[in-house]
Design an enzyme around this catalytic site. Structure first.
Site, PDB file in Angstrom:
ATOM      1  N   ASP A 147      -1.777  15.035  15.325  1.00 30.60           N
ATOM      2  CA  ASP A 147      -0.830  15.918  16.007  1.00 30.60           C
ATOM      3  C   ASP A 147      -1.414  17.315  16.136  1.00 30.60           C
ATOM      4  OD1 ASP A 147       1.169  13.919  16.124  1.00 30.60           O
ATOM      5  OD2 ASP A 147       1.715  14.347  14.040  1.00 30.60           O
ATOM      6  N   HIS A 157       5.524   5.467  20.873  1.00 33.34           N
ATOM      7  CA  HIS A 157       5.044   6.830  20.623  1.00 33.34           C
ATOM      8  C   HIS A 157       5.768   7.808  21.551  1.00 33.34           C
ATOM      9  CE1 HIS A 157       2.357  10.311  20.403  1.00 33.34           C
ATOM     10  NE2 HIS A 157       1.845   9.781  19.312  1.00 33.34           N
ATOM     11  N   ASN A 159      -2.687   0.786  24.297  1.00 37.68           N
ATOM     12  CA  ASN A 159      -3.453   1.724  23.477  1.00 37.68           C
ATOM     13  C   ASN A 159      -3.715   1.147  22.089  1.00 37.68           C
ATOM     14  OD1 ASN A 159      -4.671   4.344  22.929  1.00 37.68           O
ATOM     15  ND2 ASN A 159      -2.875   4.735  21.639  1.00 37.68           N
ATOM     16  N   SER A 188       0.869  -1.179   0.000  1.00 39.87           N
ATOM     17  CA  SER A 188       0.000   0.000   0.000  1.00 39.87           C
ATOM     18  C   SER A 188       0.901   1.223   0.000  1.00 39.87           C
ATOM     19  CB  SER A 188      -0.930  -0.006   1.219  1.00 39.87           C
ATOM     20  OG  SER A 188      -0.207  -0.179   2.435  1.00 39.87           O
ATOM     21  N   PHE A 220      11.771  14.270  10.416  1.00 40.57           N
ATOM     22  CA  PHE A 220      10.636  13.365  10.608  1.00 40.57           C
ATOM     23  C   PHE A 220      10.900  12.409  11.767  1.00 40.57           C
ATOM     24  CE2 PHE A 220       9.490  13.482   5.779  1.00 40.57           C
ATOM     25  CZ  PHE A 220       8.881  14.707   5.957  1.00 40.57           C
ATOM     26  N   GLU A 274       1.274   5.631   0.687  1.00 37.96           N
ATOM     27  CA  GLU A 274       0.737   6.833   1.309  1.00 37.96           C
ATOM     28  C   GLU A 274       1.170   8.066   0.530  1.00 37.96           C
ATOM     29  OE1 GLU A 274       0.746   7.427   5.696  1.00 37.96           O
ATOM     30  OE2 GLU A 274       1.925   9.229   5.232  1.00 37.96           O
ATOM     31  N   HIS A 290       3.843  -1.073   3.754  1.00 41.72           N
ATOM     32  CA  HIS A 290       3.177   0.217   3.533  1.00 41.72           C
ATOM     33  C   HIS A 290       4.259   1.257   3.265  1.00 41.72           C
ATOM     34  CE1 HIS A 290      -0.018   3.183   3.792  1.00 41.72           C
ATOM     35  NE2 HIS A 290       0.673   3.883   4.670  1.00 41.72           N
ATOM     36  N   THR A 342      -2.894  11.652   3.538  1.00 41.23           N
ATOM     37  CA  THR A 342      -2.755  12.189   4.886  1.00 41.23           C
ATOM     38  C   THR A 342      -3.699  13.361   5.131  1.00 41.23           C
ATOM     39  OG1 THR A 342      -0.953  13.668   4.254  1.00 41.23           O
ATOM     40  CG2 THR A 342      -0.348  11.465   5.001  1.00 41.23           C
TER      41      THR A 342
END
Length: 313
Positions: A124, A166, A178, A30, A233, A32, A283, A63
């Site tokens: 974010d 995270h 989570n 896939s 990033f 993005e 991905h 996105t």
């Protein structure tokens, strides 16, 4: 890392033969993209979409900017992919600075446009470094968003996973808890933040399994075309950059072609090691460019669907 006998045999083939010899072409991929800001960027992104379309991706995601700042452009890009290509389109959706009803109205708009896949994210804050604060009438996090989306329409829902934890999570156990809540709320799979060492993914995959997570976990691959940008990033999302990788890109600021070759080599080697460890889904974070992702998919044995069908006829 849990390795099966078949994976050990595959790893041995990867070591004993040329690295990409006879890779089966059985990987699912896939891609993005991010919504373009102007006509030139839109033309470039659309060229990338059309280049990657023949590979038959499971979906292409678009996105959604911090605080919903790209809402209209995201909707337009996703709707166009859904209407003009054979790629299933997936829209990113966040709950930052938005009321619950507004978020669900956006999701319903995606559904009415023919979009059946959502990448559901907490999102974010629009100002870098700010702590997330739920909207007074909004969702408190991605798990609540997933639960509401699953009730709204039968979306195929993906959520985010962080193999290196995270940045706001106190520890890996809390992070996995989570992730499990998001999957239990109705998500189908987890798409991983990018990373650069296969061991990072394998350790995370095993930890997730130990935490009772059985859903598909898909590694996120970022082919590095701009190392300085990638470092930014990585800092923002808590991804570690191996020292050897920084050394490989050192001195190449004025050599874009060489950077491309090295970027392709690094990402391809990562994918090959993941493949040897049993991974069959990837991905790609394309940054709206097709060349590196297309090359890596080719090395993994993927071929344009029309050409493959003609060869088989």
């Amino acid at each position: 890392m849990s390795i099966t006998v078949s994976q050990l045999e595959e790893a041995r083939r990867a070591l004993d033969a040329p690295l990409f010899a006879d890779v089966g072409g059985d990987a699912a991929v896939s891609f993005e993209f991010f919504p373009p800001k102007n006509e030139a960027a839109e033309a470039s992104m659309w060229e990338a979409v059309k280049t990657l379309e023949p590979l038959g991706p499971r979906f292409a995601s678009v996105t959604y900017g911090a605080g919903g700042t790209t809402r209209d452009r995201t909707h337009g890009t996703v709707a166009r992919i859904a209407a003009e290509t054979g790629i299933p389109a997936a829209a990113h959706l966040t709950c930052v600075e938005a009321a619950r009803d507004d978020v669900l109205a956006v999701a319903d708009g995606f559904w009415q446009a023919g979009v059946r896949r959502i990448v559901a994210l907490r999102g974010d804050p629009p100002v870098l470094g700010q702590q997330f604060q739920p909207h007074p009438q909004g969702f408190r996090g991605a798990a609540e968003l997933v639960e509401a989306l699953a009730k709204l329409h039968p979306f195929d829902i993906s959520v985010a996973a962080y193999p290196e934890q995270h940045p706001e999570s106190p520890d890996l156990a809390a992070d996995l808890d989570n992730l499990k809540r998001k999957l239990d709320a109705g998500a189908t799979r987890a798409l991983c933040q990018f990373f650069f060492s296969p061991e990072v993914f394998f350790r995370f995959r095993d930890a997730a399994a130990a935490a009772g997570i059985t859903a598909e976990i898909v590694p996120g691959i970022l082919p590095v075309s701009n190392f300085a940008q990638t470092r930014k990033f990585a800092t923002a999302c808590g991804t570690g950059i191996p020292p050897w990788m920084a050394r490989l890109f050192d001195g190449l600021d004025d050599h874009p072609a060489a950077r491309q070759l090295i970027a392709a080599t690094i990402a391809a080697e990562l994918c090959r090691k993941l493949y040897a460890g049993g991974v069959r889904a990837f991905h790609f974070y394309t940054l709206n460019r097709a060349e590196l992702s297309y090359a890596i998919c080719h090395l993994l044995g993927l071929r344009p669907k029309a050409a493959a069908q003609a060869a088989a006829a």
